[in-house]
Design a protein around this motif. Structure first.
Motif, short mmCIF file in Angstrom:
data_model
loop_
_atom_site.label_atom_id
_atom_site.label_comp_id
_atom_site.label_asym_id
_atom_site.label_seq_id
_atom_site.Cartn_x
_atom_site.Cartn_y
_atom_site.Cartn_z
N GLY A 13 1.50 4.18 -11.62
CA GLY A 13 0.80 4.24 -12.91
C GLY A 13 -0.33 5.24 -12.85
N VAL A 14 -0.50 6.01 -13.91
CA VAL A 14 -1.54 7.05 -13.97
C VAL A 14 -2.32 6.91 -15.27
CG1 VAL A 14 -2.05 9.51 -13.93
CG2 VAL A 14 -0.10 8.64 -12.64
N THR A 15 -3.63 6.82 -15.18
CA THR A 15 -4.50 6.86 -16.36
C THR A 15 -5.49 8.00 -16.17
OG1 THR A 15 -6.32 5.45 -15.56
CG2 THR A 15 -4.35 4.34 -16.39
N SER A 16 -6.42 8.15 -17.09
CA SER A 16 -7.39 9.24 -16.99
C SER A 16 -8.41 9.01 -15.88
CB SER A 16 -8.12 9.41 -18.32
OG SER A 16 -8.81 8.22 -18.68
N TYR A 17 -8.44 7.80 -15.30
CA TYR A 17 -9.41 7.53 -14.24
C TYR A 17 -8.80 6.74 -13.08
CZ TYR A 17 -9.61 3.61 -17.54
OH TYR A 17 -9.27 2.60 -18.42
N SER A 18 -7.45 6.69 -12.99
CA SER A 18 -6.85 5.94 -11.89
C SER A 18 -5.43 6.40 -11.61
CB SER A 18 -6.85 4.43 -12.20
OG SER A 18 -6.00 4.16 -13.31
N LEU A 19 -5.01 6.21 -10.35
CA LEU A 19 -3.64 6.41 -9.92
C LEU A 19 -3.26 5.22 -9.06
CD1 LEU A 19 -1.00 7.98 -9.39
CD2 LEU A 19 -2.21 9.21 -7.57
N PHE A 20 -2.18 4.52 -9.44
CA PHE A 20 -1.79 3.29 -8.76
C PHE A 20 -0.37 3.37 -8.23
CE2 PHE A 20 -5.41 1.26 -10.72
CZ PHE A 20 -5.72 0.23 -9.85
N CYS A 21 -0.14 2.62 -7.15
CA CYS A 21 1.21 2.33 -6.68
C CYS A 21 1.26 0.85 -6.35
CB CYS A 21 1.55 3.15 -5.44
SG CYS A 21 3.15 2.72 -4.69
N ILE A 22 2.22 0.14 -6.93
CA ILE A 22 2.43 -1.28 -6.63
C ILE A 22 3.78 -1.39 -5.93
CG2 ILE A 22 2.61 -3.60 -7.57
CD1 ILE A 22 1.13 -2.60 -10.08
N THR A 23 3.77 -1.96 -4.74
CA THR A 23 5.00 -2.09 -3.97
C THR A 23 4.97 -3.40 -3.18
OG1 THR A 23 6.51 -0.90 -2.48
CG2 THR A 23 4.17 -0.86 -1.92
N THR A 24 5.97 -3.63 -2.36
CA THR A 24 6.08 -4.91 -1.64
C THR A 24 5.38 -4.86 -0.29
OG1 THR A 24 7.66 -6.55 -0.85
CG2 THR A 24 8.25 -4.25 -0.53
N ASP A 25 5.07 -6.05 0.24
CA ASP A 25 4.56 -6.14 1.61
C ASP A 25 5.59 -6.85 2.51
OD1 ASP A 25 4.35 -8.62 0.50
OD2 ASP A 25 2.30 -9.01 1.13
N ASP A 26 6.81 -6.94 2.02
CA ASP A 26 7.89 -7.53 2.81
C ASP A 26 8.24 -6.58 3.96
OD1 ASP A 26 10.14 -8.70 3.87
OD2 ASP A 26 11.18 -8.96 1.95
N VAL A 27 8.16 -7.09 5.18
CA VAL A 27 8.41 -6.27 6.37
C VAL A 27 9.82 -5.69 6.35
CG1 VAL A 27 8.52 -6.28 8.88
CG2 VAL A 27 6.77 -7.61 7.72
N LYS A 28 10.78 -6.46 5.85
CA LYS A 28 12.17 -6.02 5.86
C LYS A 28 12.40 -4.81 4.95
CE LYS A 28 13.95 -10.69 6.80
NZ LYS A 28 14.78 -11.79 6.28
N ALA A 29 11.56 -4.65 3.94
CA ALA A 29 11.74 -3.54 3.00
C ALA A 29 11.41 -2.19 3.63
CB ALA A 29 10.87 -3.76 1.77
N ASN A 30 10.56 -2.21 4.67
CA ASN A 30 10.22 -0.99 5.42
C ASN A 30 9.71 0.12 4.49
OD1 ASN A 30 9.94 0.55 7.77
ND2 ASN A 30 11.95 1.49 7.51
N VAL A 31 8.68 -0.20 3.67
CA VAL A 31 8.15 0.78 2.73
C VAL A 31 7.04 1.65 3.33
CG1 VAL A 31 8.74 -0.58 0.69
CG2 VAL A 31 6.51 -0.91 1.80
N GLU A 32 6.60 1.36 4.55
CA GLU A 32 5.50 2.14 5.14
C GLU A 32 5.80 3.63 5.21
OE1 GLU A 32 6.50 -0.73 6.34
OE2 GLU A 32 4.74 -2.03 6.43
N PRO A 33 6.96 4.05 5.76
CA PRO A 33 7.20 5.49 5.86
C PRO A 33 7.64 6.16 4.57
CG PRO A 33 9.05 4.29 6.80
CD PRO A 33 8.02 3.27 6.44
#
Length: 495
Positions: A315-335
């Motif tokens: 999400g992007v606004t005029s004063y912010s940039l966001f990323c919402i994702t999972t903290d499930d280890v199996k999803a392997n979203v770190e890299p």
């Protein structure tokens, strides 16, 4: 970017943009005298550790050729000079936020300073919110029922970005009561509540209430630690006259939130609209927009949903940039999600903020010339309005600098990859970069026409003067004859 930080509940990058009233070379000299350490983003640097080399290689591959010239170029000095705060190894640096009985002490990962031409600077503070459960029983139970714990993160984002007092009220400050940085040897905390209470009780100190939190200038001056002999600081400290904040009471916020419950709601399309709005538009409580249709339109403009079916939303606004994702280890979203977001998109933010601040600076300079055009200028006999010759020369210099600015900073693409191109353009759209450019181009075009008229008139006057000078020898040669003719005519008519 250490592996353990990748597992944090959330990460928060706070960007404080400012203008500096000196030449870039002078600013860089002063920054280096204070102790800031020059940072290279070139992955070929032999001094790098393996993980740093991997991170820099990833950034190099993600940025477009034009963006590399801004941040990485080694053949000649990069357009943006990047410096790191000289944090002492094994020391603890914490970002402190206090609001009534709540206190958040967030470890600081890094502090960076970006310095551009055209008087543009941006200070970045990156902090981590490590995985901890809420201590408040009621809130903990409610979060467990919903499957996610977002209340604390929303407060960190909103209170943590506010570095000055937005308005005066005896109760209910919109900002934190106290905010600042604490190290092992010193504390740099600004107490906004005490300042406001002092004003209402003693009717004094209102000028101080306009200033941003002092710890920002302490960072610039490398004064977060006491009795540190490792830095030989020289010169006078930065002041609010040399470094002028560009933002209002809020810093720009870049944040990633890792929560399996939120991610699952995104994947299923069941995420509450008001909750999503309050996250992306940085509200500490309920959504600040309570009109359903307006909220829907604002979210349509702000949400980047390319990976929503995988449970990741941007999400992007005029004063912010966001990323919402999972903290499930199996999803392997770190890299694939976390590391790229933290390493790459902060440079997009830096570039777009620099574009906006730079154009605002040119707009101010153009408005000064426009204002002076309407003021009468003193000449030998009386006064005259319009652009003077020297004003035209001053404008020509501004115009040349603006053309250079557009060619170097207003790049079309910051990345060659689709997502990077789209996020970059969305940042520009939300920060009204194109609209600001159109207004500035119109102002400069009007001034260009006025300058042409002024220079044209000046050339015409100079031509007449040169013609007179050229005729002067001839007039002198025939001066005796002309004198006799005038005398005869005078005598004839006087009889």
């Amino acid at each position: 970017m250490k592996a353990d930080k990748m597992e944090a509940k959330s990460a928060h990058i706070l960007a404080w943009p400012f203008r500096f009233e000196m030449e870039r070379k002078e600013m860089i000299k002063k920054v280096e005298e204070k102790g800031w350490v020059k940072k290279s983003l070139d992955f070929r640097d032999s001094k790098r550790k393996m993980q740093e080399e991997i991170d820099c290689f990833m950034l190099h591959q993600y940025l477009s050729l034009s963006a590399r010239k801004i941040f990485i170029d080694k053949e000649k000095e990069a357009i943006c000079s990047i410096y790191q705060y000289p944090m002492i190894d094994e020391s603890n640096y914490q970002y402190i936020i206090k609001k009534k009985k709540e206190e958040y002490c967030l470890p600081i990962a890094t502090i960076e300073l970006h310095i551009y031409d055209y008087g543009v600077g941006i200070l970045f503070i990156q902090v981590w919110n490590e995985k901890k459960k809420e201590e408040n029983g009621n809130e903990k139970e409610e979060n467990e029922k919903k499957g996610y714990n977002i209340g604390k993160i929303k407060k960190i984002n909103d209170w943590g970005r506010r570095v000055s007092i937005p308005y005066l009220a005896e109760d209910g400050l919109l900002c934190a009561d106290c905010i600042g940085i604490r190290t092992d040897t010193d504390s740099h905390i600004t107490n906004f509540k005490d300042k406001v209470d002092n004003y209402f009780e003693n009717n004094e100190g209102i000028d101080e209430l306009c200033e941003p939190a002092a710890f920002l200038y302490d960072i610039l001056n490398c004064d977060l630690e006491t009795n540190d002999g490792s830095k030989d600081k020289k010169g006078l400290p930065f002041t609010n006259k040399e470094v002028i904040p560009f933002a209002d009471d809020r810093m720009f916020l870049c944040s990633i939130i890792r929560d399996a419950g939120l991610s699952e709601c995104i994947k299923n399309g069941t995420l509450n609209e008001e909750l999503l709005y309050s996250i992306l538009f940085v509200d500490s409580g309920d959504a600040s927009c309570q009109n359903k249709e307006m909220r829907k339109k604002l979210l349509e403009d702000a949400v980047y949903a390319r990976w929503s079916d995988y449970g990741t939303l941007y999400g992007v606004t005029s004063y912010s940039l966001f990323c919402i994702t999972t903290d499930d280890v199996k999803a392997n979203v770190e890299p694939t999600v976390v590391r790229p977001f933290l390493l790459e998109y902060s440079y997009f933010i830096s570039l777009v903020l620099a574009q906006r601040i730079g154009m605002m600076s040119f707009t101010v300079r153009a408005e000064e010339i426009i204002k002076n055009i309407n003021k009468p200028r003193k000449i030998r006999r009386g006064s005259k309005k319009g652009m003077g010759y020297f004003q035209a020369l001053k404008f020509s210099k501004i115009q040349a600098q603006y053309i250079d600015f557009k060619n170097r900073l207003l790049i079309l693409e910051a990345s060659n990859q689709e997502q990077g191109i789209e996020i970059y353009k969305l940042l520009q759209k939300q920060m009204l970069v194109k609209e600001e450019q159109e207004i500035l181009d119109g102002q400069l075009q009007s001034l260009y026409e006025a300058a042409n008229i002024s220079v044209g008139n000046g050339i015409a006057k100079a031509g007449v003067l040169l013609s007179c000078v050229a005729l002067l020898p001839t007039l002198i040669e025939y001066f005796p004859t002309l004198t006799k003719m005038v005398k005869c005519i005078y005598n004839f008519f006087s009889k």
